[in-house]
Design an enzyme around this catalytic site. Structure first.
Site, PDB file in Angstrom:
ATOM      1  N   SER A  43      -8.340 -15.933 -14.228  1.00  0.00           N
ATOM      2  CA  SER A  43      -7.321 -15.009 -13.747  1.00  0.00           C
ATOM      3  C   SER A  43      -5.899 -15.503 -14.025  1.00  0.00           C
ATOM      4  O   SER A  43      -5.481 -15.585 -15.166  1.00  0.00           O
ATOM      5  CB  SER A  43      -7.552 -14.737 -12.260  1.00  0.00           C
ATOM      6  OG  SER A  43      -6.809 -13.640 -11.809  1.00  0.00           O
ATOM      7  N   ASP A 103      -0.474 -18.172 -27.187  1.00  0.00           N
ATOM      8  CA  ASP A 103       0.113 -17.159 -28.075  1.00  0.00           C
ATOM      9  C   ASP A 103       1.540 -17.508 -28.469  1.00  0.00           C
ATOM     10  O   ASP A 103       1.983 -17.218 -29.585  1.00  0.00           O
ATOM     11  CB  ASP A 103       0.085 -15.781 -27.405  1.00  0.00           C
ATOM     12  CG  ASP A 103      -1.304 -15.151 -27.420  1.00  0.00           C
ATOM     13  OD1 ASP A 103      -2.251 -15.832 -27.868  1.00  0.00           O
ATOM     14  OD2 ASP A 103      -1.432 -13.989 -26.984  1.00  0.00           O
ATOM     15  N   LYS A 127     -11.403 -13.523 -16.834  1.00  0.00           N
ATOM     16  CA  LYS A 127     -11.073 -12.469 -15.858  1.00  0.00           C
ATOM     17  C   LYS A 127      -9.712 -11.894 -16.228  1.00  0.00           C
ATOM     18  O   LYS A 127      -8.681 -12.490 -15.968  1.00  0.00           O
ATOM     19  CB  LYS A 127     -11.047 -13.014 -14.435  1.00  0.00           C
ATOM     20  CG  LYS A 127     -10.692 -11.955 -13.378  1.00  0.00           C
ATOM     21  CD  LYS A 127     -10.754 -12.536 -11.974  1.00  0.00           C
ATOM     22  CE  LYS A 127     -10.408 -11.478 -10.921  1.00  0.00           C
ATOM     23  NZ  LYS A 127      -8.965 -11.169 -10.876  1.00  0.00           N
TER      24      LYS A 127
END
Length: 396
Positions: free
Chosen positions: A299, A310, A324
């Site tokens: 999460s 990224d 999640k």
């Protein structure tokens, strides 16, 4: 012909009775044998619930707890969505949930687990709080709380008995296996602040911060740790998010804004496709960083890990994360109960949804056998931390 006539007449009478008794479901079920009718009878939700409750009242072998029956009905209704992250909370459960996410509770500062033989064992103690100050030790077995034997109690019951208003006292009897003695401690409850951040210098240049969960007070704890490490000359950081199940999105965003470069950190989309973005500003700690993750990093932990990967802001080391990619919102109902509902899906800056798949680290490193799910790993056995240090050695 006569047989068919009376069969049709009986069905018609039954229908008339059903129509004339709408709202009186108990009477309907007693006098109309609907299982023999040649058609189904439509029922409102309220009528169906009344009928089911009446059957349980009349036929269930033991006494019924009507409150529990109602709570189970509400929970079952929400469970029908089919999403494990969307669920109903009773009033008591909601209060505990809010305490947990708030980062503090009223108690004695001890965590416990249940052994295979049912014993309630002290797992850890929070430094500076009543249990630790009084001399309770990890490994002690709690036998009684305020004179009551805890053998038949659940862990939740035990935890509840140890909690209470600040300033009130609780007496616990513990057996210490190392000495074979039983001791009694009378402890005064305090407002216990849960520590979700741990930090230290690994050497003269590399700092280490472990975040166990993103709670209301995690950002403040993180900033205190970060400033302390900076004061000790930190030039590279290992951020440990292993076994971090997540928590509050706002908390992870505030921390991300301190560590990640300017740009999109994460974006969410709701059922209508409406997009919301969280953007990091251009003020951040620009030093080499490694993020440790594993299968229990979930999460909010994955929000940070995905953004760091990224953006190219850190090297991820460890194993595949949990996966999640959903955001929940808590709704409080008028009676004090609550609903935790999945309201959005989130995406990493590159537009990747990690739900059900997780994030693959830049460097996949397994822990030695026996330590895969351990929360505390000896430094000498921590292959993931060793790899993280090695990565920082190359970058600093």
């Amino acid at each position: 012909m006569k047989k068919d006539f009376w069969k049709g007449f009986g069905a018609a009478v039954a229908v008339m009775l059903v129509c004339s008794m709408v709202g009186r479901t108990a009477l309907v079920q007693q006098w109309v044998p609907w299982q023999y009718l040649p058609f189904d009878i439509g029922m409102s939700k309220a009528a169906k619930m009344d009928v089911i409750e009446d059957f349980l009242d009349r036929y269930y072998v033991d006494d019924l707890d009507k409150d529990m029956l109602d709570e189970g009905m509400f929970a079952g209704m929400v469970a029908g969505v089919g999403d494990r992250y969307t669920y109903y909370m009773t009033k008591d459960y909601l209060e505990k949930y809010l305490q947990n996410t708030g980062g503090h509770f009223e108690g004695i500062g001890v965590t416990v687990y249940q052994s295979e033989d049912g014993g309630v064992v002290v797992y850890s103690l929070m430094e500076g709080y009543p249990a630790q100050k009084a001399g309770v030790l990890a490994g002690d077995i709690i036998k009684k709380i305020d004179g009551e034997d805890v053998t038949s109690l659940t862990l939740n019951d035990v935890a509840e008995k140890m909690r209470g208003p600040v300033g009130s006292t609780v007496k616990i009897d513990v057996f210490r296996p190392s000495t074979g003695a039983t001791q009694t401690f009378t402890l005064k409850r305090e407002d216990v602040i849960m520590k979700s951040v741990e930090s230290r210098m690994l050497d003269k240049e590399k700092g280490y911060i472990r975040i166990s969960g993103f709670k209301e007070n995690t950002y403040d704890q993180f900033m205190a740790a970060l400033k302390e490490l900076q004061g000790q000359g930190m030039k590279g950081l290992v951020l440990d998010l292993r076994n971090n199940p997540g928590g509050l999105v706002r908390s992870v965003y505030l921390i991300g804004d301190e560590l990640l470069p300017k740009g999109l950190m994460v974006y969410t989309e709701d059922k209508e496709g409406k997009r919301e973005e969280l953007i990091c500003d251009d003020k951040y700690l620009d030093i080499p960083m490694v993020v440790l993750v594993n299968g229990n990093s979930a999460s909010a932990s994955e929000i940070f890990a995905g953004a760091a990967k990224d953006m190219g802001a850190a090297t991820l080391v460890g194993t595949q994360t949990f996966g999640k990619g959903l955001v929940q919102r808590l709704f409080t109902l008028p009676d004090g109960s609550g609903l935790n509902i999945t309201i959005q899906k989130y995406f990493t800056p590159n537009g990747t949804s990690i739900h059900g798949t997780g994030i693959t680290p830049d460097k996949v490193v397994e822990l030695p056998e026996g330590y895969e799910d351990a929360k505390e790993i000896p430094v000498a056995e921590d292959t993931q931390l060793k790899e993280g240090i090695s990565v920082l050695d190359e970058k600093i």
